[in-house]
Design a protein around this motif. Sequence first.
Motif, short mmCIF file in Angstrom:
data_model
loop_
_atom_site.label_atom_id
_atom_site.label_comp_id
_atom_site.label_asym_id
_atom_site.label_seq_id
_atom_site.Cartn_x
_atom_site.Cartn_y
_atom_site.Cartn_z
N GLU A 447 0.83 -1.21 0.00
CA GLU A 447 0.00 0.00 0.00
C GLU A 447 0.87 1.26 0.00
OE1 GLU A 447 -2.48 -0.41 3.40
OE2 GLU A 447 -3.74 -1.99 2.51
N ALA A 448 1.94 1.25 0.79
CA ALA A 448 2.85 2.41 0.82
C ALA A 448 3.50 2.63 -0.52
CB ALA A 448 3.90 2.21 1.91
N SER A 449 3.89 1.54 -1.20
CA SER A 449 4.54 1.69 -2.50
C SER A 449 3.56 2.23 -3.54
CB SER A 449 5.09 0.34 -2.96
OG SER A 449 4.07 -0.60 -3.23
N MET A 450 2.30 1.82 -3.47
CA MET A 450 1.31 2.31 -4.42
C MET A 450 1.03 3.80 -4.21
SD MET A 450 -1.28 -0.99 -4.43
CE MET A 450 -2.43 -0.27 -5.58
N LYS A 451 0.99 4.22 -2.94
CA LYS A 451 0.80 5.65 -2.65
C LYS A 451 1.98 6.47 -3.16
CE LYS A 451 -2.11 5.03 1.44
NZ LYS A 451 -2.19 5.19 2.93
N GLU A 452 3.19 5.94 -2.98
CA GLU A 452 4.39 6.65 -3.42
C GLU A 452 4.39 6.80 -4.94
OE1 GLU A 452 7.95 8.70 -2.91
OE2 GLU A 452 6.64 7.91 -1.32
N GLN A 453 3.99 5.73 -5.64
CA GLN A 453 3.97 5.78 -7.10
C GLN A 453 2.90 6.73 -7.61
OE1 GLN A 453 3.65 1.42 -7.60
NE2 GLN A 453 5.44 1.58 -8.92
N ALA A 454 1.79 6.85 -6.86
CA ALA A 454 0.71 7.72 -7.30
C ALA A 454 0.99 9.19 -7.01
CB ALA A 454 -0.59 7.32 -6.60
#
Length: 455
Positions: A447-454
Amino acid sequence: MSGPVLIANRGEIAARIARSCRRMGWPSIAVFSDADATALHVGAADRAEPVGAAPPRESYLSIPALIAAAERSGARYVHPGYGFLSENAEFAEACARAGLIFVGPPPSAIRAMGGKAEARRIAEAAGLPCLPGADDALEEAAARIGFPVMVKAVGGGGGRGMRRVGRAEDLQGALDAARREAAIFGDDRLMLEKLVEKARHIEVQILADAHGNVLYLHERDCTLQRRHQKLIEECPAPGMDAALRAELGRRACDLARAVGYVGAGTVEFIAEAPLQADRIWFMEMNTRLQVEHPVTEMVTGLDLVEWQLRIAAGEALPFAQADITLDGHAVEARICAEDPARQFLPSPGRITALRWPEAGPDLRVDAGFGTGDLLTPHYDSLLGKIIAHGATREVALGRLALALDQCAAEGVRINAAFLAAALRSPEMRAAEINTGFLEAARKRLVEASMKEQAA
C-alpha cells in the motif's frame, strides 16, 4: 597466470564476472541456452558458446555440455558464478579432469559444507556454537528440543525444503512436505534445529588462498527475505561492534581452515537481537560467491571476482587482516520480476521496457536484463541488483530508496517500489527487523509503494 575464463552461468552474475575479466585483461567466454541467445550476459563477454536447450538440466546444469563448451573455446578457467553448479563437487572434479581450473574451493571443501548436517558437525568440532538440532529420529528430537523448530533439507538451498513447525501435531505434515521438496536436490534427507523467533541473518565473507592465508572481509546483514530468500542486504550489520565483528570473523576463518578452504566463501549465522556473541549461532557455509557480494566490495574497495581469479591462478593474498578497511555503509536491493501484491508471484514474459537508475560513484547497478529480453519460467526471477553506498547507514538507505524510485518496467512486474517502501519503513530505519518482517508487513508495504507511485 591469466587465461580465458568460461563463465558457467547466466544473467547479472555472468555479466558482472565478464566486467572484472575485461578490467583485468582476461578474455571471457559466456555460455547460453537456446532461450538466452540474445541475452545481455552474452554480449558482455568477449565471445560465447551454446550449451543446449532452455531447461537448465539440458544447459546450465549439464556438466558434459559445459565442459565441451570450455574445451571448444580454449578456456583455461571456469567460473561457476552462483547457483546452478557453483557448489557442485562433481563439476569441480570434471573441470580438473579436463585440465581446467575451477574458480572455487577444492571439491573436498564443497562436499564437507554441502550437506547441512555434516557442515554442522564440522562447525561444532571447530568450536563454532550451533543451535540444538538433529538429523535422525526427528520426531523424538523435536520433542526433546522443544517447539518451535525449523525443518531443513540436508542438501537444500535457496530456502527450499524449509518448514517452520510450531506444534507437535504439525510435524509429520511438515516433514512430508519438506521431504518432497528436498527430493528436487536428489537428496531427501532432513534435519531440524531449534527455531529462533524474530531472527536476524548475518554472514561473514572470507577469502583464503592456497598459501595458508585466511581473512574475513567483515559481515553482511541479510535479514530482509521472502520465502527464506534474501531481497535486501547491507554491510556492515546494524548493531555490530568491532569486538563482535572480530569474534565472528575468527569463527568464520576457523571453519575455513578446518575444511582446507581456498577462494571466496561465506559463513552464515543466525542471530537473536540484541547482537552479542552468545546469541549468534552457525547456520551453514556457502562455498561460492554470494549474490550480495557487492556491498562488501563497496565498503572494502576490493573486487571479489578479481581475487577469486587471482587465487585460482595461485597468487597469495598480498594484504593482512589489519589492511581490510570498512568505509561507510552499503545496501543492496535485488530487483526481481515478481509481484509483491500477489505473494511475490513470479512475473515471466517479454520485457517491453526496463529502466535502471544511472550509476555513479556511490550507486552501482549490476543489471542482467534490459528492454526486449524474454523472461522464461525456466530460470530465477532476478533481473539485477542496485547497490548504494553512503558515509552512514541512513545516507545509504536514502540513496538506495531514491534509486529504486527510478526503476520502471513494462511487460512484467518488478518489486522495486515495494523494496523502496521497505527501506523507508520505520522498522528498517531503526534496524528493528527480523527474517519474517517483509512477509508480515507485505500488505502495508505494498500500500505504501502504491501511494508513493501515485504521488
